[in-house]
Write an enzyme that holds these catalytic residues in place. Structure first.
Site, PDB file in Angstrom:
ATOM      1  CE  LYS A   9      -0.328 -12.200   2.142  1.00 51.48           C
ATOM      2  NZ  LYS A   9       0.320 -12.763   3.355  1.00 51.48           N
ATOM      3  CE1 TYR A  49       5.381 -11.930   2.129  1.00 49.45           C
ATOM      4  CE2 TYR A  49       5.162 -13.534   0.356  1.00 49.45           C
ATOM      5  CZ  TYR A  49       4.600 -12.680   1.291  1.00 49.45           C
ATOM      6  OH  TYR A  49       3.229 -12.575   1.367  1.00 49.45           O
ATOM      7  CG  HIS A 115       1.564  -7.744   1.069  1.00 47.70           C
ATOM      8  ND1 HIS A 115       2.553  -7.852   2.011  1.00 47.70           N
ATOM      9  CD2 HIS A 115       1.913  -6.688   0.288  1.00 47.70           C
ATOM     10  CE1 HIS A 115       3.472  -6.912   1.787  1.00 47.70           C
ATOM     11  NE2 HIS A 115       3.102  -6.195   0.749  1.00 47.70           N
ATOM     12  CD  GLU A 126       5.967  -4.495  -0.579  1.00 45.99           C
ATOM     13  OE1 GLU A 126       4.783  -4.147  -0.402  1.00 45.99           O
ATOM     14  OE2 GLU A 126       6.638  -5.072   0.303  1.00 45.99           O
TER      15      GLU A 126
HETATM   16  N1  LIG Z   1       3.720 -20.542   6.183  1.00 47.64           N
HETATM   17  C1  LIG Z   1       3.898 -19.599   7.118  1.00 47.64           C
HETATM   18  N2  LIG Z   1       3.728 -18.313   6.752  1.00 47.64           N
HETATM   19  C2  LIG Z   1       3.939 -17.369   7.705  1.00 47.64           C
HETATM   20  C3  LIG Z   1       4.302 -17.673   9.036  1.00 47.64           C
HETATM   21  N3  LIG Z   1       4.437 -16.493   9.728  1.00 47.64           N
HETATM   22  C4  LIG Z   1       4.163 -15.506   8.837  1.00 47.64           C
HETATM   23  N4  LIG Z   1       3.857 -16.033   7.621  1.00 47.64           N
HETATM   24  C5  LIG Z   1       3.476 -15.328   6.405  1.00 47.64           C
HETATM   25  O1  LIG Z   1       4.450 -14.380   6.035  1.00 47.64           O
HETATM   26  C6  LIG Z   1       3.794 -13.193   5.640  1.00 47.64           C
HETATM   27  C7  LIG Z   1       4.730 -12.022   5.704  1.00 47.64           C
HETATM   28  O2  LIG Z   1       5.149 -11.839   7.030  1.00 47.64           O
HETATM   29  P1  LIG Z   1       5.360 -10.368   7.621  1.00 47.64           P
HETATM   30  O3  LIG Z   1       5.778  -9.447   6.530  1.00 47.64           O
HETATM   31  O4  LIG Z   1       6.197 -10.487   8.821  1.00 47.64           O
HETATM   32  O5  LIG Z   1       3.868 -10.039   8.134  1.00 47.64           O
HETATM   33  P2  LIG Z   1       2.845  -8.904   7.668  1.00 47.64           P
HETATM   34  O6  LIG Z   1       3.627  -7.688   7.279  1.00 47.64           O
HETATM   35  O7  LIG Z   1       1.754  -8.771   8.673  1.00 47.64           O
HETATM   36  O8  LIG Z   1       2.172  -9.585   6.417  1.00 47.64           O
HETATM   37  P3  LIG Z   1       2.221  -9.114   4.897  1.00 47.64           P
HETATM   38  O9  LIG Z   1       1.283  -7.948   4.816  1.00 47.64           O
HETATM   39  O10 LIG Z   1       1.711 -10.324   4.159  1.00 47.64           O
HETATM   40  O11 LIG Z   1       3.639  -8.756   4.551  1.00 47.64           O
HETATM   41  C8  LIG Z   1       2.602 -13.127   6.584  1.00 47.64           C
HETATM   42  O12 LIG Z   1       1.554 -12.328   6.107  1.00 47.64           O
HETATM   43  C9  LIG Z   1       2.177 -14.577   6.663  1.00 47.64           C
HETATM   44  O13 LIG Z   1       1.248 -14.910   5.641  1.00 47.64           O
HETATM   45  C10 LIG Z   1       4.460 -19.052   9.382  1.00 47.64           C
HETATM   46  O14 LIG Z   1       4.795 -19.390  10.517  1.00 47.64           O
HETATM   47  N5  LIG Z   1       4.249 -19.961   8.379  1.00 47.64           N
HETATM   48 MG   LIG Z   2       4.990  -7.730   5.694  1.00 51.31          MG
END
Ligand SMILES: Nc1nc2c(ncn2[C@@H]2O[C@H](COP(=O)(O)OP(=O)(O)OP(=O)(O)O)[C@@H](O)[C@H]2O)c(=O)[nH]1
Ligand SMILES: [Mg+2]
Length: 132
Positions: A9, A49, A115, A126
Site C-alpha cells: 500500500k 474496496y 493487502h 483483483e
Molecule cells: N481508516 C480505516 N481503515 C480501516 C479500518 N478497519 C479496516 N481498515 C482498512 O481496510 C482494509 C480492508 O479491510 P478488510 O478487507 O476487512 O481487511 P483485510 O482483508 O485484512 O485487509 P486487506 O488485505 O487490506 O484487504 C484493511 O486492511 C485496513 O487497512 C478502520 O477502522 N479505519
Molecule cells: Mg481484505
C-alpha cells in the site's frame, strides 16, 4: 500452481519497504509471477474496496489507497491465498503477531502496509483488475 494478489500500500511504498516485503514473500516460498508500481484512481479504489462501501471509514480508505503509488504483485505458491494472509498477519497490526509483515512493520489499522486477497475468487477478480 495457486496464486493470489498482493499489494504494497502507499505507506509501505513511501517507507521504502517494497524490497523487504518482496523478500518476505520469496523467503516464505512464493514466486513473484508479475509485479508493477501503479497509481490507483478513485474508481479502481472504490471497486477494490467494494465490500467495505457501507463502513464509516470507506472515504478515508479510498483516500488513503489513492494517496500515492502502490506495488501490485501476483504471487504463486501452494494455498497461495491462505499462506499469503498468514504471512501478512491480522488486519489490525495491534493484533498481528510479531513475525508477520503487519506485526513487524505496522502500528495502525488504517495504514497496515500490505493487502492480500481474502479468497480465490477475489484473487482472480483483483488480478483481472490490475494485470490485463
Ligand atoms: N481508516 C480505516 N481503515 C480501516 C479500518 N478497519 C479496516 N481498515 C482498512 O481496510 C482494509 C480492508 O479491510 P478488510 O478487507 O476487512 O481487511 P483485510 O482483508 O485484512 O485487509 P486487506 O488485505 O487490506 O484487504 C484493511 O486492511 C485496513 O487497512 C478502520 O477502522 N479505519
Ligand atoms: Mg481484505
Amino acid at each position: 500452481m495457486d496464486r493470489t494478489f498482493v499489494m504494497v500500500k502507499p505507506d509501505g511504498v513511501a517507507r521504502g519497504l517494497i524490497g523487504k516485503i518482496v523478500t518476505r514473500f520469496e523467503e516464505k516460498g512464493f514466486t513473484i509471477a508479475a509485479a508493477k508500481l501503479m497509481q490507483l484512481n478513485q474508481l479502481e479504489a472504490e471497486r477494490h474496496y467494494d465490500h467495505l462501501r457501507a463502513k464509516a471509514f470507506f472515504g478515508e480508505l479510498v483516500a488513503f489507497i489513492t494517496s500515492g503509488p502502490v506495488f501490485a504483485m501476483i504471487v504463486e505458491g501452494k494455498d497461495a491465498v491462505k499462506n499469503a494472509r498468514a504471512l501478512i498477519g491480522a488486519t489490525n497490526p495491534l493484533e498481528a503477531a510479531l513475525g508477520t509483515i503487519r506485526g513487524d512493520y505496522a502500528m495502525d489499522v488504517a495504514s497496515n502496509i500490505v493487502h492480500g486477497s481474502d479468497n480465490d475468487e477475489n484473487a482472480e477478480r483483483e488480478i483481472g483488475m490490475y494485470f490485463r
